[in-house]
Enzyme design. Sequence first.
Site: not given
Length: 336
Positions: A77, A240-243, A46, A51
């Site tokens: 998109k 990113g906070i959970l990685a 995706d 980006y």
Amino acid sequence: MPVSPLLPGPLGFGTAPLGNMFRAIPDAEAAATVEAAWDHGIRYFDTAPFYGAGLAEIRLGEVLAAHPRDTYVLSTKVGRVVLDEPEDPSTRELGEKGGLFEHGRPNKMVNDYTADATMRSIEDSLDRLKTDRLDIVWVHDIAQDFYGDEWLARYETARTGAFRTLEKLRAEGVIKAWGLGVNRVEPLELTLDLDEPTPDAFLLAGRYTLLDHGRALQRLLPAAAERNVDIVVGGPYSSGILAGGTHFEYQEAPAGIISRVERIKALAQRYGVGIKAAALQFSLAHPATAAAVPGATRPSRIAEDVAALEERIPAAFWTALREEQLIAPGAPVPTA
């Protein structure tokens, strides 16, 4: 139709970081990351013009051009057109996401959800991606976080422009599916209530994660499941906070979020669970979710994602999260 029959599996690759999100990434590192995703069997990619003002599409296209087009699924998109004229990326007005791609290409981006802009955006994306077709097209970011009080006006332009254009392209077989790609639930709830046009799926970033899922769980996901509209989860690691990172909602994480993550990490450690595995598998556990597309900029992260998807998590861990009120009572969890 839902997109789940199109997707090769529950794990895709999100290319937002390849647009130099947060930092300038060397071309070789970006290419190696996409190649690592391919080597680990990922076949859904995706991307978006947003980006890095087309940078992620260019980098993705360079690698995928070496592979037969029928062997992978590709989505991008519409809603922003990338121009040849320059601008200072650090001064772009991005609502709550200011400075997100300040290291991207300096090409000017114009927000435009009309029918003509939708067709131009698709044509430009095909050129940057070095391909002759797209499988899925998302209408990008028509929500409060980018447009504030003007979001409903932008939405109406998209409804009569981009939505109907993509509906026509799907009917003609030019694309296989379309939907919205946003960071808020409200545009998706609104779209589900429309008689026409009818999307196939939604790409929802950051709103069905371990850290933020209550609102989506209440109405959106049950309504989507009832209407046979798939949810693709973007940002399953909450920026990113959970990685192991420091960002939440594309900015430095506030103290409250950091504290919550530390509580989840403590339980994960107690039960021998990787926090990436918990985050990824939680996002995929709801019947309405068809896939998750975490992003990465380093090849090693791809192997971590694949391992996280395959890790076995004890039921007691999910029970503990409920007891600590770290997940909603009605949130589905993975079964062993």
